[in-house]
Write an enzyme that holds these catalytic residues in place. Structure first.
Site, PDB file in Angstrom:
ATOM      1  N   LYS A 130     -10.547  12.809   6.805  1.00  0.00           N
ATOM      2  CA  LYS A 130     -10.082  12.891   8.222  1.00  0.00           C
ATOM      3  C   LYS A 130     -10.326  14.121   8.938  1.00  0.00           C
ATOM      4  CE  LYS A 130      -6.631   9.332   7.314  1.00  0.00           C
ATOM      5  NZ  LYS A 130      -7.049   8.049   8.031  1.00  0.00           N
ATOM      6  N   ASP A 164      -2.981  10.569   2.708  1.00  0.00           N
ATOM      7  CA  ASP A 164      -4.461  10.161   2.807  1.00  0.00           C
ATOM      8  C   ASP A 164      -5.054  11.183   3.592  1.00  0.00           C
ATOM      9  OD1 ASP A 164      -6.697   8.704   3.133  1.00  0.00           O
ATOM     10  OD2 ASP A 164      -6.032   7.501   4.769  1.00  0.00           O
ATOM     11  N   ASP A 217     -12.379   6.557   3.529  1.00  0.00           N
ATOM     12  CA  ASP A 217     -11.233   6.183   4.302  1.00  0.00           C
ATOM     13  C   ASP A 217     -10.552   5.056   4.649  1.00  0.00           C
ATOM     14  OD1 ASP A 217      -9.025   7.683   5.655  1.00  0.00           O
ATOM     15  OD2 ASP A 217     -10.030   7.530   7.620  1.00  0.00           O
ATOM     16  N   ASP A 229       1.466   6.849   5.205  1.00  0.00           N
ATOM     17  CA  ASP A 229       0.508   5.719   4.773  1.00  0.00           C
ATOM     18  C   ASP A 229       1.196   5.123   3.618  1.00  0.00           C
ATOM     19  OD1 ASP A 229      -1.669   4.562   5.707  1.00  0.00           O
ATOM     20  OD2 ASP A 229      -3.192   5.949   4.640  1.00  0.00           O
ATOM     21  N   LYS A 235       1.014  -1.201  -0.159  1.00  0.00           N
ATOM     22  CA  LYS A 235       0.262   0.259  -0.061  1.00  0.00           C
ATOM     23  C   LYS A 235       1.037   1.151  -0.164  1.00  0.00           C
ATOM     24  CE  LYS A 235      -3.031   2.580   2.932  1.00  0.00           C
ATOM     25  NZ  LYS A 235      -3.734   2.913   4.373  1.00  0.00           N
ATOM     26  N   ARG A 275      -7.335  -0.859   1.599  1.00  0.00           N
ATOM     27  CA  ARG A 275      -7.790  -2.122   0.951  1.00  0.00           C
ATOM     28  C   ARG A 275      -8.228  -2.138  -0.681  1.00  0.00           C
ATOM     29  NH1 ARG A 275     -12.305  -2.104   5.479  1.00  0.00           N
ATOM     30  NH2 ARG A 275     -10.566  -0.760   6.411  1.00  0.00           N
ATOM     31  N   GLU A 307      -9.308   3.223   2.393  1.00  0.00           N
ATOM     32  CA  GLU A 307      -8.806   3.335   0.854  1.00  0.00           C
ATOM     33  C   GLU A 307      -7.698   2.300   0.586  1.00  0.00           C
ATOM     34  OE1 GLU A 307      -5.693   4.905   2.933  1.00  0.00           O
ATOM     35  OE2 GLU A 307      -7.638   5.445   3.045  1.00  0.00           O
TER      36      GLU A 307
END
Length: 545
Positions: free
Chosen positions: A300, A293, A371, A311, A288, A375, A373
């Site tokens: 967020k 993010d 949020d 992230d 990932k 996966r 995202e």
């Protein structure tokens, strides 16, 4: 990003080593690790003077000055390990002490220290072992890794130093006392490979989201692997191709497309064993790489966006692991990897909850939370590697991995530790257990979580319009099994649920959530924590050594 010269000095008696005239002029200081003060004062008699004057002497890192005949230099950094005998102690005592001692030595101007151990773990009367093995069997490697890590500075710091023409303080060489049984060349090769992998990982994971945007990450990787004869690297930069091949990831990146410098990139790596007859496993890693993010439309808020430039540490670790692979050139594995490098921006074209997006596998995904995202960006790559595993003619088993800073739930449950969980085929082959065992003795610890039926049941469709539900509308920290069920989603949305133990072509799947281990547990003041390079060491120990 060069490492210091590493020397293993085979000498069973550290006192004789420090008194050796052969060291004069080669080293400018000494670092002494110890768990027992008596061992310290026995090795360095002049330290007794400090102990007599200060009852707390030996409880913290400090620099002392001793006569010249007690080391190659008058400066000695004493580095207490603390307790190493309790049931909950592990080799991180050496890592932590080495990192702190390295920082202190550099501040004192010591750039070429010799490193000795006043007492080894065996001399400390350890009363237990780990699964029948010596808990501290790699204490020397862990100490070396801690010291070289202490001198590391990420790429943005190195670039600033070059622009300002202010050289960084680094070690030029490190000498380590060791027993005659140590295979010096092999040990140095192993340590160097792990550390260079961690440095690649941290160079990508540490900088701000502009310095390491998807495009900039690719430029960096091209510098690292562009001329590497052992690693094949392919970059996918065409937006339409990304939309076709990786539709879930494309949905996440839609809002970023308005800003060309934030455009997504996908990177594929391949390593093939030089001797295919020796291959025992085919490994596939998905990283990932969300370079920032915002949470997307489910934004967020209340400060939770802070630190989200990190992230991308899952993809960063996978890239670093490939640097380690290149340096070790293992014969027993073939390894593939894919990095999903995207930015989860917010804007007029953001993907939103309630959308139905069809995955590469043809699975209809109901978006529940933008949020969630991570996966989304990994699932289509997971599906691609599933397809490759099915098509493979190799007789060796296939194991797929996702590596991600995926959930706050992982951070809440296991702060400071990575998490591994297996499907049935991976569990049969003890994949998580191997990562757990390797991480334990290499100071890159993991906890083993378990894939349960609830993790698949909770994402089942509630109506005929979808095949799987991506997430609920709550943070993972407020959701039961918040770090486990995302693996259930990826299993279904990628089609891996059709390749379990009962199926004709079983494929292993291990999900690694490194939200708790990719960064240090705490920051200094109002800053953000430093990145660690985890799980490069654990993966190396589990699959390459």
């Amino acid at each position: 990003m060069e490492l210091p010269k590493l020397n293993i000095l085979a000498q069973s008696d550290p006192k004789q080593l420090l008194a050796s005239q052969d060291l004069n002029g080669q080293y400018d200081g000494t670092i002494v690790f110890f768990s027992d003060k008596k061992a310290l004062t026995s090795l360095i008699p002049a330290a007794q003077i400090y102990a007599d004057m200060d009852q707390t002497f030996g409880e913290s890192i400090q620099v002392i000055v001793v006569p010249e005949n007690q080391g190659p230099s008058k400066r000695i950094v004493i580095a207490p390990l603390g307790s190493i005998n309790n049931d909950f102690d592990d080799v991180r005592r050496y890592k932590d002490a080495a990192f702190a001692a390295g920082k202190r030595a550099l501040k004192a101007g010591v750039t070429a220290p010799i490193v000795v151990f006043a007492d080894s773990p065996k001399e400390s009367n350890l009363g237990w072992t780990f699964d029948g093995e010596d808990d501290y069997k790699h204490y020397l490697e862990v100490t070396i890794l801690g010291l070289v890590e202490s001198a590391y500075e990420p790429i943005d710091v190195r670039e600033h130093a070059e622009r300002s023409k202010k050289p960084l303080q680094v070690f030029t060489q490190l000498g380590f006392s060791a027993s005659d049984q140590v295979q010096a060349e092999s040990l140095i090769q192993k340590v160097s490979a792990i550390e260079m992998g961690r440095r690649v990982s941290k160079d990508i994971g540490s900088p701000d989201p502009e310095r390491m945007s998807p495009i900039q990450v690719v430029k960096y990787l091209q510098e690292v692997f562009g001329k590497d004869p052992h690693i094949k690297m392919t970059v996918i930069d065409d937006i339409e191709a990304i939309k076709k091949e990786y539709p879930l990831a494309h949905a996440v990146t839609r809002a970023s497309l308005a800003v060309p410098r934030h455009h997504p990139r996908f990177v594929l790596f391949e390593y093939r064993s030089p001797d295919q007859s020796k291959v025992k496993e085919n490994l596939y890693f998905v990283g990932k790489g969300v370079t920032y993010d915002t949470g997307g439309a489910d934004i967020k808020c209340s400060g939770h966006m802070r630190g989200m430039s990190r992230d991308k540490c899952g993809a960063a670790a996978v890239a670093g692991f490939f640097k380690t692979i290149s340096m070790l050139q293992p014969e027993r594995v073939n390894v593939r990897a894919g990095l999903a490098l995207v930015r989860n921006s917010v804007g007029s074209d953001s993907y939103v909850s309630d959308e139905i997006i069809i995955s590469r596998n043809g699975t209809r995904v109901l978006v529940g939370n933008t949020d969630a995202e991570g996966r989304m960006v990994m699932t289509d790559l997971l599906c691609q590697f599933k397809e490759e595993a099915i098509a493979s003619t190799s007789t060796a088993p296939n194991f797929l991995f996702t590596v991600a800073t995926l959930t706050g739930h992982a951070l809440r449950a296991y702060n400071g530790y990575g998490i591994a969980l297996d499907n049935g085929f991976a569990r049969r082959h003890k994949m998580s257990k191997r990562i757990y065992d390797a991480g334990h003795v290499l100071a890159d610890p993991f906890e083993i979580s378990t894939f349960r039926r609830e993790d698949v049941e909770v994402v089942q469709p509630g109506r005929s319009s979808e095949d799987v539900v991506q997430a609920n509308d709550q943070p993972s920290t407020m959701t039961n099994r918040g770090h486990q069920y995302p693996a259930g989603f990826m299993l279904i949305a990628s089609g891996l649920d059709q390749h379990g133990l009962k199926d004709k072509k079983p494929i292993g799947f291990t999900h690694l959530d490194v939200a708790g281990s990719a960064e240090e547990m705490s920051a200094v003041g109002w800053s953000i924590p430093r990145v660690t390079g985890s799980p490069v060491a654990a993966l190396t120990g589990a699959f390459l050594l």
